[in-house]
Design an enzyme around this catalytic site. Structure first.
Site, short mmCIF file in Angstrom:
data_model
loop_
_atom_site.label_atom_id
_atom_site.label_comp_id
_atom_site.label_asym_id
_atom_site.label_seq_id
_atom_site.Cartn_x
_atom_site.Cartn_y
_atom_site.Cartn_z
N LYS A 239 0.86 -1.18 0.00
CA LYS A 239 0.00 0.00 0.00
C LYS A 239 0.90 1.23 0.00
O LYS A 239 1.79 1.37 0.83
CB LYS A 239 -0.92 0.01 1.23
CG LYS A 239 -1.75 1.31 1.38
CD LYS A 239 -2.76 1.24 2.51
CE LYS A 239 -3.45 2.59 2.74
NZ LYS A 239 -4.40 2.59 3.87
N ASP A 244 -2.74 10.10 4.06
CA ASP A 244 -4.16 9.74 4.15
C ASP A 244 -4.90 10.69 5.08
O ASP A 244 -4.83 10.56 6.30
CB ASP A 244 -4.28 8.29 4.66
CG ASP A 244 -5.74 7.82 4.73
OD1 ASP A 244 -6.62 8.52 4.17
OD2 ASP A 244 -5.98 6.76 5.34
N LYS A 251 -10.54 12.27 8.60
CA LYS A 251 -10.12 11.77 9.92
C LYS A 251 -10.20 12.89 10.93
O LYS A 251 -9.86 14.03 10.61
CB LYS A 251 -8.66 11.29 9.86
CG LYS A 251 -8.46 10.02 9.08
CD LYS A 251 -6.99 9.64 9.09
CE LYS A 251 -6.75 8.44 8.19
NZ LYS A 251 -7.46 7.23 8.60
N ASP A 263 1.25 5.89 5.90
CA ASP A 263 0.28 5.04 5.22
C ASP A 263 0.84 4.39 3.94
O ASP A 263 0.12 3.72 3.21
CB ASP A 263 -1.00 5.83 4.92
CG ASP A 263 -2.24 4.97 5.00
OD1 ASP A 263 -2.16 3.85 5.54
OD2 ASP A 263 -3.30 5.40 4.49
N ASP A 322 -12.33 7.12 3.50
CA ASP A 322 -11.16 6.78 4.32
C ASP A 322 -10.78 5.30 4.18
O ASP A 322 -9.72 4.88 4.62
CB ASP A 322 -11.44 7.13 5.79
CG ASP A 322 -10.16 7.25 6.60
OD1 ASP A 322 -9.06 7.27 5.99
OD2 ASP A 322 -10.25 7.32 7.84
N GLU A 324 -9.68 3.89 1.67
CA GLU A 324 -9.10 4.10 0.34
C GLU A 324 -8.06 3.05 -0.04
O GLU A 324 -7.90 2.73 -1.21
CB GLU A 324 -8.47 5.50 0.27
CG GLU A 324 -7.03 5.63 0.83
CD GLU A 324 -6.89 5.31 2.32
OE1 GLU A 324 -7.91 5.36 3.03
OE2 GLU A 324 -5.77 5.00 2.77
N ARG A 326 -7.80 -0.18 0.33
CA ARG A 326 -8.25 -1.40 -0.34
C ARG A 326 -8.58 -1.15 -1.81
O ARG A 326 -8.44 -2.04 -2.65
CB ARG A 326 -9.44 -2.01 0.43
CG ARG A 326 -10.67 -1.18 0.43
CD ARG A 326 -11.66 -1.61 1.50
NE ARG A 326 -11.23 -1.19 2.84
CZ ARG A 326 -11.88 -1.48 3.97
NH1 ARG A 326 -12.99 -2.20 3.93
NH2 ARG A 326 -11.43 -1.04 5.13
#
Ligand code: BES
Ligand code: MG
Ligand code: ZN
Length: 471
Positions: A239, A244, A251, A263, A322, A324, A326
């Site tokens: 990833k 993020d 968030k 992230d 959020d 995101e 996946r």
């Protein structure tokens, strides 16, 4: 830090096992006074103004010693040397039935080197770490073991530096540049696709997530092909969300948006592993892929409620921007398994807060479609001292991802969040390729130090993947 073989110089480190009797005056004194008994991790320093200096270090019960405990103990020992300003030491490798001397030396070197990690590039008054020399005394040939352990640490530190780096400097384009400049010289073919080329490839999931940012996505493909006689190619996917914010499902800042430069922890591990295997020239074929993007907010962002296409042709209902990671992984995993036709694939991702709730910062959460493959990884993780825990995963979880308007939705709800996130990725693994998902949200970036791992980026699973690939 320097390691010499069979050079007798420096303060002497005496390894003591619990219950073991050694003919040593100072040790007898320390034991009599209850200052030291050889328990695992105990350190007793005897540093007279003149005369022989000694440091006693406990390794616990001999028959119970684990490889990873050697790393822990030597990490601690080097810290003691630094505190005492003792910059040269010698140590004899002990004979232990179930941990051979080569393994012991590798763990000793790794543990010692772990103590030298710093991320201080932004400190204006940083102090140089003094050079420490450790002289290893043994009857075995260990020069190659030292080199291997040094390469392992270099790979881990590379991963840590990437993940500790802030998003202001590390974003998709710069991450791709670093992959090129660090890996190409080692014989890794690095192909970078810019936004336009990502469109041509059809990476619609990655592009939707990365659309809002000024810093456009990059798709990074790294090929290390070093065994023509072997048809097997292993795929790694990391990833690579370089920041993020959560997007419109933003968030709360109190929930640590500030650390969300981490992230891309999966990408960090993947790049670190590629560097390591290429340095060591292992005889394997490995292809790694990172879909790099920033999850930001703008007039151009993807939105909750959107239904977006992906490379696979399948559609995703976005219930939460959020979730995101996946979506980006869906394209990467489909690409390696369908277009590049790898035989097995492992993805690593800082994917869910739920994983922190379940396993803390201690264990990585795993989801797999192939138990045999997972068992191999589990073994590799064990000897690396990197803890992984397999989650249950069956249709009762799979159905939570079903959408009424699209093929799948990007959150299966709060309950079992690590599992449904993993199974979302499974949905995009083509051709039933054996697959393991590692959720490193808790283990890639620590709020406080643990064992020889520092606060911040850990470089988790570089060593696991190396063990697995180097078999
Ligand atoms: N990057 C986060 C997960 C994360 C949390 C990484 C803490 C490192 C530390 C991920 O993109 C995320 O936001 N996941 C959501 C998913 C949810 C909306 C279904 C989460 O875990 O809250
Ligand atoms: Mg997120
Ligand atoms: Zn994320």
């Amino acid at each position: 830090m320097k390691f010499n073989v069979n050079l007798k110089a420096g303060i002497s480190i005496e390894i003591v096992f619990e219950g073991e009797n050694k003919d040593n005056r100072v040790l007898t004194y320390a034991k009599d006074k209850d200052l030291f008994s050889g328990k695992l991790g105990e350190v007793y320093s005897y540093l007279p103004f003149d005369g022989d200096k000694q440091i006693f270090v406990g390794l616990g019960k001999k028959e119970e010693l684990k490889e990873d405990e050697v790393r822990e103990v030597f990490f601690k020992l080097v810290k003691v040397l630094l505190t005492n300003k003792e910059y040269e030491a010698q140590v004899e490798v002990p004979s232990i039935e179930h941990v051979d001397k080569n393994t012991f030396v590798k763990a000793l070197v790794e543990g010692s080197l772990h103590a030298t990690y710093r991320f201080d590039k932004y400190k204006t008054d940083k102090k140089e770490l003094p050079e420490i020399t450790i002289n290893i005394l043994t009857n075995k040939d260990i020069s190659e073991d030292i080199k291997e352990a040094e390469a392992v640490i270099e790979g881990i530190f590379f991963a840590r530096d990437l993940v500790n780096e802030r998003a202001e400097y590390l974003y998709p384009e710069t991450l791709a540049d670093i992959a090129k400049s660090e890996l190409s010289p080692l014989g890794v073919e690095v192909d970078v696709y810019d936004e336009k080329q990502c469109e041509e490839l059809g990476l619609k999931g990655l592009l939707a997530v990365g659309r809002a940012s000024e810093r456009k996505p990059r798709f990074i493909v790294m090929k290390y092909l070093n065994n023509k006689n072997d048809n097997e190619v292993i795929g790694l996917v990391g990833k690579g969300v370089t920041y993020d914010t959560g997007g419109y499902s933003i968030k709360p800042t109190a929930n640590s948006m500030d650390i969300m430069h981490c992230d891309m922890g999966g990408a960090g591990t993947v790049l670190g592993t590629m560097k390591l295997i290429a340095t060591r020239k292992i005889k394997k074929n490995v292809i790694a892929v990172v879909g790099a993007c920033e999850n930001m907010v703008s007039g151009n962002s993807y939105k909750p409620g959107d239904i977006i296409p992906t490379l696979s042709g399948k559609t995703v209902e976005v219930l939460n921007t959020d979730a995101e990671g996946r979506i980006t992984l869906a394209d990467s995993v489909y690409y390696v398994t369908n277009e590049l036709k790898v035989n097995k694939v492992i993805d690593l991702a800082t994917l869910t807060g739920a994983c922190l709730v379940a396993l803390g910062e201690v264990y990585t959460g795993a989801v797999t479609n192939n138990q045999e493959f997972y068992n191999e990884l589990s073994q590799a993780a064990k000897s690396a001292g990197e803890r992984v825990w397999q989650m249950p995963a069956d249709d009762s979880f799979r159905k939570l991802n079903k959408s009424s308007v699209a093929d799948i939705k990007n959150t299966g709800g709060r309950l079992g969040g690590t599992i449904t996130a993993g199974l979302f990725i499974e949905y995009f693994v083509a051709n039933n390729v054996p697959w393991i998902h590692l959720d490193i949200a808790g283990t890639a970036y620590l709020s406080k130090p643990e064992k020889y791992l520092p606060k911040g980026a850990t470089g988790i699973h570089v060593k696991t993947l190396y063990n697995l690939l180097n078999k």
